[in-house]
Design an enzyme around this catalytic site. Sequence first.
Site, PDB file in Angstrom:
ATOM      1  N   LYS A 120      43.662  55.040  50.254  1.00 39.02           N
ATOM      2  CA  LYS A 120      44.741  53.978  49.455  1.00 39.02           C
ATOM      3  C   LYS A 120      44.708  54.132  48.084  1.00 39.02           C
ATOM      4  O   LYS A 120      43.731  53.684  47.604  1.00 39.02           O
ATOM      5  CB  LYS A 120      45.078  52.935  50.039  1.00 39.02           C
ATOM      6  CG  LYS A 120      46.372  52.184  49.625  1.00 39.02           C
ATOM      7  CD  LYS A 120      46.269  50.641  49.565  1.00 39.02           C
ATOM      8  CE  LYS A 120      46.100  50.335  48.167  1.00 39.02           C
ATOM      9  NZ  LYS A 120      46.842  50.223  47.224  1.00 39.02           N
ATOM     10  N   GLU A 144      32.400  48.331  44.629  1.00 36.00           N
ATOM     11  CA  GLU A 144      32.092  48.628  43.085  1.00 36.00           C
ATOM     12  C   GLU A 144      33.147  47.856  42.712  1.00 36.00           C
ATOM     13  O   GLU A 144      34.443  48.325  42.348  1.00 36.00           O
ATOM     14  CB  GLU A 144      31.940  50.253  42.831  1.00 36.00           C
ATOM     15  CG  GLU A 144      31.700  50.292  41.496  1.00 36.00           C
ATOM     16  CD  GLU A 144      32.762  50.289  40.399  1.00 36.00           C
ATOM     17  OE1 GLU A 144      32.865  49.437  39.704  1.00 36.00           O
ATOM     18  OE2 GLU A 144      33.450  51.108  40.270  1.00 36.00           O
ATOM     19  N   GLU A 152      35.864  39.555  32.876  1.00 41.22           N
ATOM     20  CA  GLU A 152      36.225  41.028  32.590  1.00 41.22           C
ATOM     21  C   GLU A 152      37.676  41.170  32.230  1.00 41.22           C
ATOM     22  O   GLU A 152      38.477  40.488  32.800  1.00 41.22           O
ATOM     23  CB  GLU A 152      36.018  41.774  33.721  1.00 41.22           C
ATOM     24  CG  GLU A 152      36.405  43.043  33.763  1.00 41.22           C
ATOM     25  CD  GLU A 152      36.306  44.038  35.030  1.00 41.22           C
ATOM     26  OE1 GLU A 152      35.780  45.400  34.925  1.00 41.22           O
ATOM     27  OE2 GLU A 152      36.583  43.682  36.156  1.00 41.22           O
TER      28      GLU A 152
END
Length: 500
Positions: A193, A268, A400
């Site tokens: 996906k 990840e 982040e």
Amino acid sequence: MASTLAKMALPLAGELTAPNGVKYTQPLGLFIDNEFVRSKSGNTLPIINPTNEEEITSVYAADAADVDTAVDAARAAFESPAWSELTPEARGRLLYKLADLIEKNSKVLATIGTAPMDNGKPYSVCLAEDVSESISVLRYYAGWADKIYGRTIDVGPAKLAYTLHQPIGVCGQIIPYTRSSSQCGQGNTVILKPAEQCPLSALYLAYLVKEAGFPPGVVNILPGHGDKAGAAIASHAGIDKIAFTGSTTTGSLIMKAASANLKNITLETGGKSPLIVFNDADLDQAVKWSHIGIMSNMGQICTATSRIFVQESMYEKFIDAFKMQTKKVSQIGDPFAESTFQGPQISRIQWERIMAYIASGQSEGAKLVTGGTKHGDKGYFIAPTVFIDVEDHMIISREEIFGPVVTIASFKSEEEAVKRANNSNYGLSAAIFTQNITRAHKVAAKMQAGMVWINSSNDSHFGIPFGGVKQSGIGRELGEYALSAYTNAKAVHVNLGTRV
């Protein structure tokens, strides 16, 4: 982009013309069992040009029912002799053939990946880096296909013990951008996906998968929303392995969903990677690599070295040089222009998120020395942004941002630099700049990160393991280390005479 596809009942493919004049046939359907098909619901997903905020086209959007169909196809392929009894060498040849086809179609794929077409990168970067590295990854794992060995284990003369390394089964891949699915080299089947913002290049890759000769069901590609297609893949009982690349928050949700049948999992996730510049570093090289480490790909890099720590005696010189480098190199503009370094952010949502972080940095007292504004009248462009005198508690230093925003702070001693660099929930990567090789190795060992660069930043390689620690993920991709994530070790015990 010239297209009327979004104004009609959506076909399974359409002709598109890119701003650089490249014309090609774009698949728009789900790729299941080697065929492009409509989603069962008929739902579609609009694809927005991040350069001018206009709709390029739409693609069919998968939901749980489509995932069920893809899982059935992938399971049937995994168990079929056409795939399960194919020799490892033959699987490797298929990967080599796919790599050759990507190379043959590299200009089309780079065009699709460029900002007006798919994911926001300048054309030159897509061609020289993304497409080229995909080819290299496929060829690397094609070479590994027939080199997966078990071993014998000596436990005495009464028993022969050995291990087999066998494919896991059906692997779900939930990824942000097109990434070559080399799990097939170990005999697995794949349901991929791509990110909902940029599925076009992944769907074009499906053409090449079929042309390369992969049996039906080995590779399936399902565009769709994360909360529908992604959630269905993560929780599906018929999927044996999940690999996810994306935010830590979403990774946590994926992990919870995957626990339904205790799937093997590789994550990840996010990063807030530090880059340390000691006072003996080569200033010119430190500045150039630091700029690459955060400003490449519009800052949309999970390993971006977005927190820079500079030793006090070099701090002011570094800031001046970094500002000059940013002004010189970070040219914003048409992604097809040779001079363009920075294209748009991938979506309006991401653009708004970055701008909110910039506002937060200013409100908390960080000093903005350049950037911090929207660039141009149209598109999701942001001027490269540099904050200095940033304190560790500030949100822009802890979370982040995933954009062209860097924080710079000073430090006094090596001990302070290491402590502050490691003061993060993330641990994906880190970088160190020094000409003292003893210090470089000592500090690298102390970094709480899955990857450390010494005197460079973000120059990864497909033969080197990639992954993080803490909230930056689980497991490793790339290199030989990744092979263990896609095989199961089976122990076989052979009784050579023990009687009861």
